[in-house]
Scaffold this motif. Structure first.
Motif, PDB file in Angstrom:
ATOM      1  N   SER A  29       0.829  -1.206   0.000  1.00 47.31           N
ATOM      2  CA  SER A  29       0.000   0.000   0.000  1.00 47.31           C
ATOM      3  C   SER A  29       0.861   1.253   0.000  1.00 47.31           C
ATOM      4  O   SER A  29       0.482   2.270  -0.575  1.00 47.31           O
ATOM      5  N   ARG A  32       3.302   0.595  -3.666  1.00 49.93           N
ATOM      6  CA  ARG A  32       2.635   0.115  -4.892  1.00 49.93           C
ATOM      7  C   ARG A  32       3.579  -0.733  -5.737  1.00 49.93           C
ATOM      8  O   ARG A  32       3.609  -0.611  -6.961  1.00 49.93           O
ATOM      9  N   LEU A 121      -7.082   6.163  -2.447  1.00 47.93           N
ATOM     10  CA  LEU A 121      -6.079   5.833  -1.418  1.00 47.93           C
ATOM     11  C   LEU A 121      -4.668   5.942  -1.995  1.00 47.93           C
ATOM     12  O   LEU A 121      -3.760   6.474  -1.363  1.00 47.93           O
ATOM     13  N   ASP A 122      -4.499   5.447  -3.214  1.00 50.17           N
ATOM     14  CA  ASP A 122      -3.184   5.531  -3.868  1.00 50.17           C
ATOM     15  C   ASP A 122      -2.764   6.983  -4.101  1.00 50.17           C
ATOM     16  O   ASP A 122      -1.577   7.294  -4.122  1.00 50.17           O
ATOM     17  N   LEU A 124      -3.481   9.535  -2.207  1.00 52.37           N
ATOM     18  CA  LEU A 124      -3.211  10.284  -0.967  1.00 52.37           C
ATOM     19  C   LEU A 124      -1.710  10.477  -0.792  1.00 52.37           C
ATOM     20  O   LEU A 124      -0.931   9.601  -1.167  1.00 52.37           O
ATOM     21  N   ASP A 126       1.893  10.230   0.960  1.00 51.65           N
ATOM     22  CA  ASP A 126       2.414   9.067   1.689  1.00 51.65           C
ATOM     23  C   ASP A 126       2.059   9.072   3.178  1.00 51.65           C
ATOM     24  O   ASP A 126       1.661   8.055   3.729  1.00 51.65           O
ATOM     25  N   LYS A 128      -0.361  10.518   4.837  1.00 54.57           N
ATOM     26  CA  LYS A 128      -1.792  10.296   5.119  1.00 54.57           C
ATOM     27  C   LYS A 128      -2.161   8.845   4.823  1.00 54.57           C
ATOM     28  O   LYS A 128      -2.905   8.209   5.569  1.00 54.57           O
ATOM     29  N   ARG A 129      -1.635   8.321   3.711  1.00 51.84           N
ATOM     30  CA  ARG A 129      -1.943   6.926   3.362  1.00 51.84           C
ATOM     31  C   ARG A 129      -1.434   5.985   4.454  1.00 51.84           C
ATOM     32  O   ARG A 129      -2.100   5.047   4.866  1.00 51.84           O
ATOM     33  N   GLU A 130      -0.224   6.276   4.953  1.00 48.92           N
ATOM     34  CA  GLU A 130       0.357   5.407   5.985  1.00 48.92           C
ATOM     35  C   GLU A 130      -0.530   5.381   7.231  1.00 48.92           C
ATOM     36  O   GLU A 130      -0.770   4.330   7.825  1.00 48.92           O
ATOM     37  N   ILE A 133      -3.507   3.194   6.586  1.00 49.99           N
ATOM     38  CA  ILE A 133      -3.121   1.777   6.522  1.00 49.99           C
ATOM     39  C   ILE A 133      -2.934   1.237   7.941  1.00 49.99           C
ATOM     40  O   ILE A 133      -3.436   0.171   8.295  1.00 49.99           O
ATOM     41  N   ALA A 163      -6.574  12.817   7.293  1.00 54.05           N
ATOM     42  CA  ALA A 163      -6.390  11.808   6.243  1.00 54.05           C
ATOM     43  C   ALA A 163      -7.738  11.301   5.732  1.00 54.05           C
ATOM     44  O   ALA A 163      -7.940  11.140   4.529  1.00 54.05           O
ATOM     45  N   LEU A 167      -9.122  11.725   2.000  1.00 55.66           N
ATOM     46  CA  LEU A 167      -9.557  10.556   1.218  1.00 55.66           C
ATOM     47  C   LEU A 167     -10.968  10.778   0.685  1.00 55.66           C
ATOM     48  O   LEU A 167     -11.264  10.492  -0.484  1.00 55.66           O
TER      49      LEU A 167
END
Lengths: 180, 251
Positions: A29, A32, A121-122, A124, A126, A128-130, A133, A163, A167
């Motif tokens: 995630s 990628r 999500l991709d 977002l 890094d 915020k994505r982390e 996740i 985040a 999203l």
């Protein structure tokens, strides 16, 4: 982990079996890239062996493991700055979505929505994505996430809120694009 | 609870981080506010949908690679002789550490910034060098972590790291020292030391770490040493494969 720390490194196999899939998903995630994610999983278990003495049994093992994973991720990003995997190309390689809806039409719409969510999500940033996740996929509490990211739990709370908002905005934007 | 407060707490609510009276107050507000109820419902759906995203599964080779690494690591540990150190040596080690810490107090207020920086740099060097000479492997590991704070052109710390890579009895310290050499990568002396260290090593993990470092640094001077590893009778199969991989990468 206490046994590993005491020198019974063979016990690391139990931890590997328990956590390697979740770690793999975290790295996929984040980056990628499946091949890289597999390398980073190896790296995390290797680092845990090497730095096992630094594990503090009074704290959460999961938080410690993700702290190592977070650092491995950052180290990789520092080395590879600028070499970013194309999001569209990665989206093509994602596994198919499992249908949750009853009828074929609803199922198709639902599948499309989930695809858009995966893409949002991709997209977002890094950090915020982390957070999402760790919070959603790994089911970690704010306190443990705070230990991973070396900040206060209150800060995590605010960042998760941002985040989720980001999203939502990205998802809505992609939905509008789809309609137009 | 106000609408503004609700907006800030929506992520807590849907993620289950909210408990007790906060949750009751939040839900009481939702009962009286259709707008916040709709917003919470949207975010809740998004949150639930995140769990429905397809789950990537690692390939089967991951498990094999892990168990190979674990086996090599255990072999490395078994190969290291255990040492016992007399009490007076431990005391001397502690004294050396204190010297390092005491050096920190040399930094006095009122000096020029450049002088202060120089003193801090020397203190880092002193602490790193002191710790790297300790009898306890965990203290030497701390020494390696201090080495990251040294200046990239600090030849004394570089020499101490190279000595650790080549002679330390602990595999962990040797591995950590190999990692720390990254900090000094700009120096030709570092690259030369890595190439020269490769034939000296007999622990697969350290050999692999050095090979990886050569590839990271794109150092082509080590091709002769890498070729030697691919054909050595006593060389571990995993190391041979890594050396072949490195030769390909460096071509």
């Amino acid at each position: 982990m206490n046994e590993v720390r005491a020198g019974q490194v063979g016990q690391m196999a139990i931890l590997f079996e328990r956590h390697h899939r979740a770690l793999f998903r975290y790295f996929v995630s984040m980056h990628r890239d499946r091949e890289l994610a597999e390398d980073l999983v190896q790296d995390v278990f290797f680092r845990m062996l090497r730095y096992r003495a630094s594990f503090d049994a009074t704290h959460s093992f999961t938080a410690w493991m993700y702290q190592i994973a977070h650092n491995a991720s950052l180290d990789h990003m520092r080395k590879q700055r600028g070499n970013i995997v194309d999001i569209d190309e990665f989206a093509e390689r994602r596994p198919e979505f499992a249908s949750q809806a009853p009828g074929p039409e609803e199922a198709a719409v639902r599948k499309q929505d989930l695809k858009l969510l995966g893409r949002a999500l991709d997209l977002l940033p890094d950090d915020k994505r982390e957070l999402l996740i760790l919070s959603r996929f790994q089911g970690m509490k704010y306190e443990d996430i705070a230990a991973v990211l070396q900040c206060e739990a209150a800060t995590v709370k605010v960042r998760v809120y941002r985040a989720v908002r980001a999203l939502e905005q990205l998802f809505l934007g992609l939905e509008k694009e789809k309609v137009s | 609870m106000t609408c503004e407060e609700t907006k800030l707490l929506v992520a807590d609510y849907v993620s289950g981080e909210m408990e007790g009276s906060d949750e009751l107050a939040y839900e009481a507000h939702l009962d009286s506010c259709p707008s916040c109820r709709a917003e919470t419902s949207r975010v809740d759906m998004l949150w639930k949908d995140l769990a429905l995203l397809p789950r990537e599964e690692p390939g089967g080779a991951v498990r094999g690679r892990f168990y190979d690494t674990l086996r090599a690591y255990r072999q490395g540990m078994d190969a290291v002789p255990q040492r016992r150190w007399p009490v007076w040596q431990m005391a001397a080690a502690a004294a050396l550490l204190l010297v390092g810490i005491a050096a920190g107090y040399l930094v006095r207020p009122g000096r020029e910034v450049a002088e202060l920086r120089e003193e801090v740099t020397s203190m880092r060097q002193l602490v790193a060098l002191s710790l790297l000479q300790q009898q306890s492997a965990s203290q030497r590991l701390r020494g390696v972590s201090w080495a990251y704070r040294a200046e990239p052109n600090d030849t004394e710390v570089l020499d101490a790291l190279v000595t650790a890579v080549n002679h330390d009895t602990s595999v962990n310290v040797r591995l950590a020292a190999v990692d720390a050499l990254h900090t000094f990568a700009a120096s030709p002396a570092t690259r030369r030391a890595i190439v020269e260290s490769l034939p000296r090593q007999n622990t697969p993990l350290v050999q692999v770490a050095l090979i990886d470092l050569l590839v990271d640094l794109k150092e082509r001077e080590g091709t002769k040493e890498l070729r030697a590893l691919t054909v050595g009778d006593s060389v571990n199969d995993g190391v041979k494969q890594r050396a072949l991989w490195a030769l390909e990468k460096l071509q």
